[in-house]
Design a protein around this motif. Structure first.
Motif, PDB file in Angstrom:
ATOM      1  N   GLU A  63       0.838  -1.187   0.000  1.00  0.00           N
ATOM      2  CA  GLU A  63       0.000   0.000   0.000  1.00  0.00           C
ATOM      3  C   GLU A  63       0.878   1.244   0.000  1.00  0.00           C
ATOM      4  N   ILE A  64       0.272   2.380  -0.283  1.00  0.00           N
ATOM      5  CA  ILE A  64       0.925   3.674  -0.084  1.00  0.00           C
ATOM      6  C   ILE A  64       0.728   4.098   1.370  1.00  0.00           C
ATOM      7  N   ASP A  65       1.785   4.571   2.003  1.00  0.00           N
ATOM      8  CA  ASP A  65       1.683   5.137   3.342  1.00  0.00           C
ATOM      9  C   ASP A  65       1.532   6.650   3.181  1.00  0.00           C
ATOM     10  N   PHE A  66       0.299   7.112   3.268  1.00  0.00           N
ATOM     11  CA  PHE A  66       0.054   8.541   3.053  1.00  0.00           C
ATOM     12  C   PHE A  66       0.561   9.384   4.222  1.00  0.00           C
ATOM     13  N   ASP A  67       0.743   8.801   5.409  1.00  0.00           N
ATOM     14  CA  ASP A  67       1.312   9.553   6.526  1.00  0.00           C
ATOM     15  C   ASP A  67       2.765   9.919   6.251  1.00  0.00           C
ATOM     16  N   PRO A 222      14.316  12.587   7.135  1.00  0.00           N
ATOM     17  CA  PRO A 222      14.734  12.553   8.537  1.00  0.00           C
ATOM     18  C   PRO A 222      16.239  12.433   8.742  1.00  0.00           C
ATOM     19  N   TRP A 223      17.013  12.285   7.659  1.00  0.00           N
ATOM     20  CA  TRP A 223      18.458  12.087   7.794  1.00  0.00           C
ATOM     21  C   TRP A 223      19.215  13.051   6.876  1.00  0.00           C
ATOM     22  N   LYS A 224      20.446  13.358   7.301  1.00  0.00           N
ATOM     23  CA  LYS A 224      21.368  14.097   6.439  1.00  0.00           C
ATOM     24  C   LYS A 224      22.718  13.393   6.456  1.00  0.00           C
ATOM     25  N   PRO A 245       6.652  13.175  10.031  1.00  0.00           N
ATOM     26  CA  PRO A 245       6.422  12.293  11.182  1.00  0.00           C
ATOM     27  C   PRO A 245       7.636  11.417  11.465  1.00  0.00           C
ATOM     28  N   ASN A 246       7.679  10.866  12.666  1.00  0.00           N
ATOM     29  CA  ASN A 246       8.694   9.887  13.059  1.00  0.00           C
ATOM     30  C   ASN A 246      10.128  10.403  12.922  1.00  0.00           C
ATOM     31  N   ILE A 585      13.540   1.568   3.453  1.00  0.00           N
ATOM     32  CA  ILE A 585      13.921   1.384   4.851  1.00  0.00           C
ATOM     33  C   ILE A 585      13.624   2.662   5.638  1.00  0.00           C
ATOM     34  N   ASN A 586      13.374   2.481   6.934  1.00  0.00           N
ATOM     35  CA  ASN A 586      13.041   3.594   7.834  1.00  0.00           C
ATOM     36  C   ASN A 586      13.887   3.525   9.102  1.00  0.00           C
ATOM     37  N   PRO A 587      15.198   3.776   9.004  1.00  0.00           N
ATOM     38  CA  PRO A 587      16.025   3.711  10.217  1.00  0.00           C
ATOM     39  C   PRO A 587      15.620   4.739  11.273  1.00  0.00           C
ATOM     40  N   GLU A 588      14.833   5.750  10.890  1.00  0.00           N
ATOM     41  CA  GLU A 588      14.334   6.694  11.895  1.00  0.00           C
ATOM     42  C   GLU A 588      13.388   6.021  12.881  1.00  0.00           C
ATOM     43  N   ASN A 589      12.839   4.854  12.516  1.00  0.00           N
ATOM     44  CA  ASN A 589      11.945   4.122  13.419  1.00  0.00           C
ATOM     45  C   ASN A 589      12.698   3.221  14.388  1.00  0.00           C
TER      46      ASN A 589
END
Length: 597
Positions: A63-67, A222-224, A245-246, A585-589
């Protein structure tokens, strides 16, 4: 009831990620060219810093994560021709607001430089637009030339877009305005590509400059990026200006280049806290065993005292490419469907899945992923109707029926010509059926599969000449595209141990004539017609007809699928699962826990 040890979350910490052998990040410019268009540069690197318009994957589902998306859900006009999109007021790290101009900047570049973008397909986005425009500071609209499947537009067209900041709209002479004047795109593109550095270069000499670049340091994710070393090691820190978010909980996220499976496994054996410790690595396929044959579930883990085993099963298919552009006799051979069908009949996917990938593999017989199982797979293939099952004897009969003497090895053409029972155009008498097969080095399981393929093809009279090539070099040299003086495209068969991760499994990216990622350089009018139907209707029969035809034609050789990685995740690292089925991937989580005292 068993006692459970209480844990508490820990803020900060460093997580080190082991790159796949030969596949460190290669391009930072998110307008990634076809020869470098892949997960290692896009999903696992660029998107940490530069968020796409729409984020693929939600809670492990297709699915698309609209958040997590920069834009709200698209809104369509009643005629089904125009879609309007609102952009959320996220911030770039330099204080600019993500806005409609940032999307138009990207679209203008795509309109002028589409063939230099890996997801571009001639005749599709943006060629299938009547217009695109800014309708408000936070809104853009797209008007299409006909009614398309709205699901396809969302999944396969709008997901291409990565808004680009005003800070990137410049040339070596200073600020430009390609966001409003499409005539300025060429100069801006040239400047940004120069800031990236040569996309196919293997040296990291230009990449070490990325962290301090006034271009690439402007991010909205969320990253640089803070370091990129000569050796290819990468370090990210949280973007303190991130407004989505997150926000990141780790203090650093590092990516470590890896040369071989053996090197990576040695590092894992030292443990997450050891010297050069890895917190997110992978168990080499040669060490992984799944007794139940269910590749979605981790089997016995030799590192289970320190790591959790998590298979990375993606909505993907694996294949090896055949070069239709090859200018030599090999190209003439590849153009013959019966040659490709004979080759497919010599590749024992069941053996590979069971013995080489030790229960973590599964067969792939057509252009729609076999896992996760879905009603997108044609009834013929879903019911086990394998078009070209493993059968070297059938392959030998195919060759003999088309003018080859298979009593010798390699087989020899004895009936040249283009009539029934003859070998085909451009194949003279006396031609030996011999093809080179290049594949990436450093993957023992792949080497075993290639050696088995060579042995089985030999039984049918086909000689395969194997050679191992460093992964990044192979992908750059054997990529899609017409021959050039710099790259004459003389490769014949090529396997980089991967394939394609789909958004929605229509075929325009892989098999449409002229598609930027048509790795085999395959062109077929009937395939083009069938692909065109899949994108204009949600009738599943259109998708079924397309995949049955491609399965029959074998424009690529389908190889066993397997998890992209058998992730080894440090036992005290949380937030890693569920795995994104598209490979983002979402390493911010992610965060660490410690046992409560």
């Amino acid at each position: 009831m068993m006692d459970q040890q209480l844990t508490s979350a820990v803020e900060g910490g460093v997580a080190t990620w082991a790159c796949l052998p030969g596949f460190p990040p290669a391009v930072i410019f998110p307008f990634t060219p076809p020869e470098r268009y892949g997960m290692r540069s896009t999903y696992e690197f660029q998107m940490l810093m530069y968020r796409p318009l729409y984020w693929l994957g939600r809670d492990g589902k297709l699915e698309i994560d609209f958040d997590l998306s920069v834009a709200d859900e698209p809104v369509w006009d009643e005629d089904g021709l125009t879609v309007t999109i609102r952009i959320k007021p996220w911030k770039w790290s330099n204080g600019e607001t993500v806005c409609a101009d940032n999307v138009i900047f990207w679209m203008n570049m795509l309109a002028r430089k589409g063939p230099r973008f890996g997801a571009y397909v001639e005749g599709f986005f943006p060629d299938n637009l009547v217009s695109y425009q800014k309708v408000a500071e936070d809104r853009v609209s797209f008007t299409f030339d006909q009614v398309y499947s709205q699901y396809w537009v969302l999944m396969n067209q709008l997901t291409m877009i990565t808004p680009m900041p005003k800070a990137w709209d410049r040339t070596a002479d200073g600020p430009a305005d390609a966001s409003h004047d499409i005539e300025q795109v060429e100069a801006v593109f040239d400047y940004l590509l120069a800031e990236n550095g040569p996309p196919t270069a293997e040296s990291n000499a230009h990449r070490v400059l990325w962290p301090d670049s006034p271009i690439w340091s402007v991010v909205n994710g969320p990253w640089k990026l803070t370091t990129f070393t000569d050796e290819g090691a990468v370090t990210f820190v949280p973007n303190e200006h991130y407004s989505g978010p997150n926000p990141a909980r780790l203090a650093e996220f590092r990516q470590m280049p890896i040369e071989t499976d053996e090197q990576e496994y040695e590092l894992l054996q030292r443990g997450p806290e050891g010297a050069d410790g890895i917190q997110i690595g992978f168990l080499p396929m040669s060490f992984g065993v799944q007794p139940s044959g269910d590749p979605t579930v981790g089997g016995p883990n030799p590192l289970g005292d320190r790591y959790d085993l998590v298979p990375q099963v993606l909505f993907s298919l694996h294949f090896m490419a055949l070069n239709f552009y090859n200018p030599n006799i090999a190209g003439k051979l590849i153009h013959q469907p019966y040659i490709r069908q004979a080759l497919q009949s010599c590749l024992d996917q069941d053996y590979g899945s069971r013995e080489i990938y030790q229960g973590y593999g599964w067969r792939q017989d057509g252009p729609v992923p076999s896992l996760p199982d879905s009603d997108l797979i044609s009834p013929r293939l879903r019911r086990g109707g394998v078009v070209w099952p493993f059968d070297p004897e059938r392959a030998r009969e195919l060759l003999e029926a088309n003018g080859w003497d298979t009593s010798v090895s390699p087989a020899v053409c004895v009936r040249p010509g283009t009539g029934p029972g003859e070998a085909g155009e451009g194949i003279p008498a006396g031609t030996e059926l011999s093809l080179s097969l290049r594949y990436i080095e450093g993957r023992p399981a792949l080497t075993r599969l290639m050696e088995q393929f060579r042995a089985d093809a030999g039984k049918a009279g086909i000689e395969l000449r194997l050679s191992e090539i460093y992964a990044s070099v192979l992908v750059a040299q054997d990529g899609p595209g017409a021959p050039t003086p710099e790259n004459p495209r003389t490769w014949e068969l090529s396997c980089w141990n991967g394939g394609w991760v789909y958004n929605h499994p229509t075929g325009e990216n892989l098999f449409q004539s002229g598609a930027a990622c048509n790795f085999s350089n395959y062109r077929d009018e009937r395939a083009d017609e069938l692909i065109a139907r899949t994108v204009t209707t949600d009738d599943p029969q259109a998708l079924y007809d397309y995949q049955d035809y491609i399965s029959e034609q074998a424009p690529v050789l389908f190889t066993p699928n397997f998890p992209r990685r058998l992730f080894e995740v440090a036992s005290n690292l949380r937030g890693f699962t569920p795995v994104n089925p598209y490979g983002l991937i979402n390493p911010e989580n992610w965060y660490y826990v410690e046992e409560a005292s």
